[in-house]
Design a protein around this motif. Structure first.
Motif, PDB file in Angstrom:
ATOM      1  N   ASP A  34      -7.382  -3.360   1.490  1.00 37.88           N
ATOM      2  CA  ASP A  34      -8.453  -4.316   1.193  1.00 37.88           C
ATOM      3  C   ASP A  34      -8.709  -4.484  -0.293  1.00 37.88           C
ATOM      4  O   ASP A  34      -9.507  -5.322  -0.708  1.00 37.88           O
ATOM      5  CB  ASP A  34      -9.736  -3.945   1.937  1.00 37.88           C
ATOM      6  CG  ASP A  34     -10.269  -2.568   1.570  1.00 37.88           C
ATOM      7  OD1 ASP A  34      -9.732  -1.950   0.616  1.00 37.88           O
ATOM      8  OD2 ASP A  34     -11.209  -2.101   2.246  1.00 37.88           O
ATOM      9  N   GLU A  35      -8.023  -3.682  -1.139  1.00 44.18           N
ATOM     10  CA  GLU A  35      -8.124  -3.859  -2.581  1.00 44.18           C
ATOM     11  C   GLU A  35      -7.006  -4.752  -3.130  1.00 44.18           C
ATOM     12  O   GLU A  35      -6.962  -5.036  -4.318  1.00 44.18           O
ATOM     13  CB  GLU A  35      -8.060  -2.500  -3.291  1.00 44.18           C
ATOM     14  CG  GLU A  35      -9.231  -1.592  -2.970  1.00 44.18           C
ATOM     15  CD  GLU A  35      -9.119  -0.250  -3.678  1.00 44.18           C
ATOM     16  OE1 GLU A  35      -8.160  -0.096  -4.490  1.00 44.18           O
ATOM     17  OE2 GLU A  35      -9.967   0.621  -3.427  1.00 44.18           O
ATOM     18  N   LEU A  36      -6.106  -5.205  -2.228  1.00 42.91           N
ATOM     19  CA  LEU A  36      -4.905  -5.917  -2.661  1.00 42.91           C
ATOM     20  C   LEU A  36      -4.897  -7.353  -2.150  1.00 42.91           C
ATOM     21  O   LEU A  36      -5.560  -7.701  -1.175  1.00 42.91           O
ATOM     22  CB  LEU A  36      -3.661  -5.194  -2.142  1.00 42.91           C
ATOM     23  CG  LEU A  36      -3.531  -3.710  -2.478  1.00 42.91           C
ATOM     24  CD1 LEU A  36      -2.308  -3.111  -1.786  1.00 42.91           C
ATOM     25  CD2 LEU A  36      -3.473  -3.500  -3.986  1.00 42.91           C
ATOM     26  N   ASP A  37      -4.121  -8.173  -2.812  1.00 42.56           N
ATOM     27  CA  ASP A  37      -3.910  -9.558  -2.386  1.00 42.56           C
ATOM     28  C   ASP A  37      -2.530  -9.993  -2.852  1.00 42.56           C
ATOM     29  O   ASP A  37      -1.863  -9.261  -3.614  1.00 42.56           O
ATOM     30  CB  ASP A  37      -4.993 -10.467  -2.968  1.00 42.56           C
ATOM     31  CG  ASP A  37      -5.185 -11.751  -2.163  1.00 42.56           C
ATOM     32  OD1 ASP A  37      -4.378 -11.993  -1.246  1.00 42.56           O
ATOM     33  OD2 ASP A  37      -6.122 -12.505  -2.459  1.00 42.56           O
ATOM     34  N   GLU A  96      -4.172  -6.872  -7.824  1.00 41.23           N
ATOM     35  CA  GLU A  96      -5.446  -6.191  -7.593  1.00 41.23           C
ATOM     36  C   GLU A  96      -6.480  -7.287  -7.323  1.00 41.23           C
ATOM     37  O   GLU A  96      -6.696  -8.172  -8.165  1.00 41.23           O
ATOM     38  CB  GLU A  96      -5.809  -5.378  -8.832  1.00 41.23           C
ATOM     39  CG  GLU A  96      -6.981  -4.444  -8.644  1.00 41.23           C
ATOM     40  CD  GLU A  96      -7.173  -3.576  -9.880  1.00 41.23           C
ATOM     41  OE1 GLU A  96      -6.875  -2.377  -9.808  1.00 41.23           O
ATOM     42  OE2 GLU A  96      -7.590  -4.127 -10.929  1.00 41.23           O
ATOM     43  N   LYS A  97      -7.079  -7.259  -6.154  1.00 41.74           N
ATOM     44  CA  LYS A  97      -7.933  -8.363  -5.729  1.00 41.74           C
ATOM     45  C   LYS A  97      -9.089  -8.591  -6.702  1.00 41.74           C
ATOM     46  O   LYS A  97      -9.424  -9.738  -7.030  1.00 41.74           O
ATOM     47  CB  LYS A  97      -8.477  -8.082  -4.326  1.00 41.74           C
ATOM     48  CG  LYS A  97      -9.270  -9.242  -3.726  1.00 41.74           C
ATOM     49  CD  LYS A  97      -9.816  -8.892  -2.353  1.00 41.74           C
ATOM     50  CE  LYS A  97      -8.744  -8.751  -1.318  1.00 41.74           C
ATOM     51  NZ  LYS A  97      -9.283  -8.564   0.052  1.00 41.74           N
ATOM     52  N   GLU A  98      -9.704  -7.547  -7.175  1.00 43.35           N
ATOM     53  CA  GLU A  98     -10.917  -7.685  -7.991  1.00 43.35           C
ATOM     54  C   GLU A  98     -10.619  -8.235  -9.378  1.00 43.35           C
ATOM     55  O   GLU A  98     -11.353  -9.071  -9.900  1.00 43.35           O
ATOM     56  CB  GLU A  98     -11.621  -6.325  -8.105  1.00 43.35           C
ATOM     57  CG  GLU A  98     -12.981  -6.425  -8.778  1.00 43.35           C
ATOM     58  CD  GLU A  98     -13.740  -5.104  -8.742  1.00 43.35           C
ATOM     59  OE1 GLU A  98     -14.586  -4.894  -9.626  1.00 43.35           O
ATOM     60  OE2 GLU A  98     -13.481  -4.297  -7.833  1.00 43.35           O
ATOM     61  N   ARG A 153      -2.722   3.044  -1.704  1.00 41.36           N
ATOM     62  CA  ARG A 153      -3.882   2.300  -2.183  1.00 41.36           C
ATOM     63  C   ARG A 153      -4.414   1.421  -1.040  1.00 41.36           C
ATOM     64  O   ARG A 153      -3.643   0.764  -0.336  1.00 41.36           O
ATOM     65  CB  ARG A 153      -3.494   1.424  -3.364  1.00 41.36           C
ATOM     66  CG  ARG A 153      -4.697   0.731  -4.005  1.00 41.36           C
ATOM     67  CD  ARG A 153      -4.384   0.277  -5.394  1.00 41.36           C
ATOM     68  NE  ARG A 153      -5.548  -0.351  -5.999  1.00 41.36           N
ATOM     69  CZ  ARG A 153      -5.596  -0.770  -7.260  1.00 41.36           C
ATOM     70  NH1 ARG A 153      -4.533  -0.635  -8.045  1.00 41.36           N
ATOM     71  NH2 ARG A 153      -6.678  -1.330  -7.741  1.00 41.36           N
ATOM     72  N   SER A 164       0.837  -1.201   0.000  1.00 40.76           N
ATOM     73  CA  SER A 164       0.000   0.000   0.000  1.00 40.76           C
ATOM     74  C   SER A 164       0.871   1.250   0.000  1.00 40.76           C
ATOM     75  O   SER A 164       0.597   2.221  -0.712  1.00 40.76           O
ATOM     76  CB  SER A 164      -0.926  -0.020   1.222  1.00 40.76           C
ATOM     77  OG  SER A 164      -1.629   1.193   1.332  1.00 40.76           O
TER      78      SER A 164
END
Length: 775
Positions: free
Chosen positions: A576-579, A587-589, A573, A567
């Motif tokens: 919770d948008e990352l993995d 990018e998780k999504e 960033r 982040s």
């Protein structure tokens, strides 16, 4: 990333196959002194004096210490978590060397020499004066009124502990159950069975002998390198045995060549730690022989079980009783834990409609000390319960499979004594799968009404086994992970790889949890108590369940720190948008790759703006448990004139939750089945009536060889257990449990002869067949 559940290669395979893996003996320094233990030549008595004059003249002898020289501390040896409550601590009943002799081969002196030949020559020249007492070889002898107490400072008799257990009403007795059964069903609708069963004392027979070497570091720290399952517990016990603070003790565990529970006891490490101190801290190596290992370390308990059962003639189990008498040998080791475990599982495995009554006795005798061995009292419990079950079925004409289906422990079972729960239930599915594989119905019909000297039979046995030791005692484990500069991770545990494949499974768990690829997970396969996180060690089929949860929690913590740093690198960033997946921050999504792990790691180490060494360390205190279960089906050929049992087909079916590595799981079952074959057919460590070992070597002690072992078949029922880190539960010990009773029951089916004693050696079989007039 899904790596858990796949049959990846073992992380230690290359090192072990090529010989690069270093074991305890491989690491000893060149200038190591040798040590040899001097053993008693009587089974019960007192050392009065030594004459060391001739032994001390042997060239190369450096020092001889006797039971009169060692520190006056009594200590326990069991590989149990230590209790802060004195009443629950293990029994401290031995010293480094013992003046009071309690078994043939007791440790009474030790020789330190420049080489092994000098030590052996000196040992033969030591003269010992004894005060000799009558050996107490059997439990019956040791419990007789007036028998000499082996530990008079602890008890006035030889019964270590007697425990009374019940299932059903708290004050239930078998006599109550029998009366209630007669009132409800009528006496003419009942069958009462009474049987006595006998299980043998056996040896673990691990390939690597117990070995350690010790020295004193310049700062005064006593360092012991040892082949052990329990390095952190060894450290604590050495501290107790020497009266030295634990911080002055360091224990290193390299690769280990098997243990099976024998090395879950603290064997000769405390003595070795003491010996180095009496020679100025010089390195001292102490390795015992195979014979010493068999008679002088630990064995599986010989337990005799007197059983009763009342059932209806249409196959309802109403009540059972077990009186179990465990031969514990000369010292307490794990004490009553194993016999109590035997009794507890005997009452758990079947749902007695009225109740069960259990009495367990653990008794000191003048024989080899019994301790932990793969299964921890449950192979004995299974033999009692499963032999009794087939004897019931034989008496009432019931099908053994259907009888078990009707009466086994039910789905959702909770042990009322300790709260251990069947969270995921596969016992009946295991039986269905095993019966289908072996062709149960067809073969039972085909083998009916046989005549002639050679006959076929089919038998089965079921089992249950808990996972770890909670709530009976503490379950705790820690894990540490470090992000390396190249984006790989280092995993460090106090849990021990002892040949079972634990390090491979832990590496899979670490990869799955962190998102770092399996190839970039480097696990430290040795333990050093100065640096390794705390863990109680390898026993109770606990490590993938308890230590595995520590790995999972630690991996989650490390991943959170990685994502926090990502982040920062991505200008804030949201985390919770990352993995992390396959060595990339994504990018998780969308799965879009944002930062590769080598870039993140090198930045974290060397950034002038934010240098951060990304690590995590987590302790998991496990407060749950779950039953594993399963069964064994076996088809045998019995040659009655030869007293020979040939296994034609055998299969184990296991419910151990989700499999972490199917190939490793299958290998575990193969090993356990092989041990079960030896337990049922050939292995028994025997004594003379004077307490002298008669077969303490691998020529006369008969373990199965490759030529004795049939094809071993394995099946699994995979059900997600909600308490395991990845739906898993115990598998290490269960495979050895059901084999011996399944063999016995197959012989019963083939011949109509109920063998009440194992191993079923040719001598025993021929005697039983002659008694029945079959030969």
């Amino acid at each position: 990333m899904n790596i858990v559940g796949k049959s990846v290669n073992r992380v230690d395979a290359y090192g072990k196959v090529t010989g690069e893996a270093k074991y305890t003996a491989d690491l000893e320094p060149k200038d190591c002194l040798c040590a040899k233990v001097v053993h008693s030549t009587i089974a019960n008595g007192l050392v009065k004096s030594f004459d060391l004059e001739e032994a001390l003249k042997v060239p190369g002898v450096v020092k001889i210490v006797t039971c009169f020289d060692v520190p006056d501390y009594q200590f326990p040896t069991a590989g149990h978590p230590w209790s802060v409550e004195k009443a629950h601590q293990d029994i401290a009943d031995r010293k480094l060397l013992n003046q009071r002799v309690r078994l043939y081969g007791d440790d009474i002196a030790a020789i330190i020499g420049e080489n092994e030949v000098a030590c052996q020559q000196a040992a033969r020249l030591i003269k010992v004066e004894y005060e000799e007492y009558e050996p107490l070889v059997t439990v019956r002898q040791a419990m007789e009124e007036g028998a000499t107490p082996l530990h008079p400072d602890l008890r006035k008799d030889n019964v270590i502990v007697h425990s009374h257990l019940t299932m059903g009403p708290k004050d239930f007795t078998f006599e109550d159950g029998l009366k209630a059964a007669e009132d409800v069903y009528g006496k003419d609708q009942l069958t009462v069975i009474e049987r006595d069963y006998h299980t043998p004392r056996i040896s673990h027979c691990h390939i690597e002998l117990p070995v350690s070497w010790a020295y004193v570091e310049p700062n005064g720290k006593i360092t012991v390198t040892s082949s052990t399952q329990i390095p952190h517990i060894v450290r604590r016990v050495i501290s107790q045995a020497l009266g030295v603070p634990a911080g002055r003790i360091r224990v290193i565990k390299p690769y280990i060549g098997g243990g099976f529970g024998n090395k879950q006891d603290v064997l000769y490490e405390p003595l070795n730690a003491y010996l180095t101190t009496v020679v100025g801290g010089r390195p001292v190596r102490l390795e015992i022989s195979r014979e010493e290992t068999i008679y002088g370390t630990r064995t599986r308990h010989a337990i005799d079980g007197s059983c009763k059962a009342v059932v209806t003639k249409d196959g309802k189990m109403l009540a059972r009783k077990l009186e179990a008498y465990a031969n514990n040998g000369g010292y307490a080791s794990h004490g009553h834990a194993i016999c109590a475990n035997c009794g507890n599982v005997f009452k758990d495995i079947y749902a007695d409609r009225l109740g069960a009554e259990i009495d367990c006795y653990t008794v000191w005798t003048s024989t080899a000390t019994a301790g932990a061995m793969r299964g921890y009292g449950i192979p004995q419990a299974a033999f009692f319960s499963e032999a009794l079950t087939d004897d019931i079925c034989h008496a009432i004409g019931a099908d053994p499979l259907r009888f078990r289906m009707e009466n086994c422990m039910p789905e959702g079972f909770v042990d009322p004594a300790n709260g251990i729960t069947f969270h995921s239930y596969g016992l009946k599915k295991c039986m269905e799968k095993g019966a289908d594989y072996i062709g149960w119905d067809e073969r039972r019909r085909a083998y009916a009404n046989q005549t002639g000297p050679v006959r076929r039979g089919i038998g089965m046995a079921i089992f249950c086994y808990k996972t770890g030791v909670y709530p009976i005692s503490l379950e705790t484990a820690s894990a540490r992970m470090i992000l390396n500069q190249d984006g790989s991770i280092q995993v460090q545990l106090g849990a021990t790889e002892i040949g079972q494949g634990a390090d491979t499974v832990f590496s899979q768990m670490a990869a799955q949890t962190t998102g770092i690829s399996f190839e970039h997970v480097y696990i430290v396969s040795t333990q050093d108590t100065d640096t390794a996180p705390f863990d109680t060690g390898a026993y109770a089929s606990r490590q993938t369940y308890v230590s595995g949860m520590a790995v999972k929690k630690c991996g989650e913590a490390l991943k959170a720190r990685i994502l926090d740093y990502a982040s920062f690198m991505l200008d804030g960033r949201p985390v919770d948008e990352l993995d992390v997946d396959h060595d990339f921050v994504i990018e998780k999504e969308t799965g879009k790759e944002l930062i590769d792990m080598p870039t993140l790691a090198v930045t974290a180490f060397y950034s002038l703006e934010r240098s951060e060494h990304i690590t995590a360390e987590v302790t998991n205190q496990c407060r749950d448990n779950s039953f594993a279960s399963g069964c064994c089906f076996v088809d045998v050929e019995v040659d009655m004139p030869l007293g020979k049992v040939t296994v034609k087909e055998i299969v184990n079916v296991h419910d151990s939750g989700m499999l972490m590595n199917p190939k490793l799981a299958e290998a575990q079952v193969h090993g356990g089945m092989s041990m079960g074959l030896g337990y049922g057919l050939s292995e028994e460590f025997i004594y003379s009536d004077k307490g002298k070992p008669l077969n303490d070597n691998l020529l006369d002690y008969k373990i199965p060889t490759a030529m004795d072992t049939p094809d071993l078949n394995v099946k699994f029922i995979q059900l997600d257990d909600p308490t395991g880190p990845y739906g898993n539960k115990s598998l290490g010990e269960p495979p050895t449990i059901p084999v011996a009773p399944a063999l016995r029951n197959a012989v019963l089916h083939a011949t109509g002869v109920a063998m009440d004693t194992i191993p079923m050696t040719p001598q025993r079989l021929i005697g039983a067949f002659q008694e029945k007039g079959l030969i």
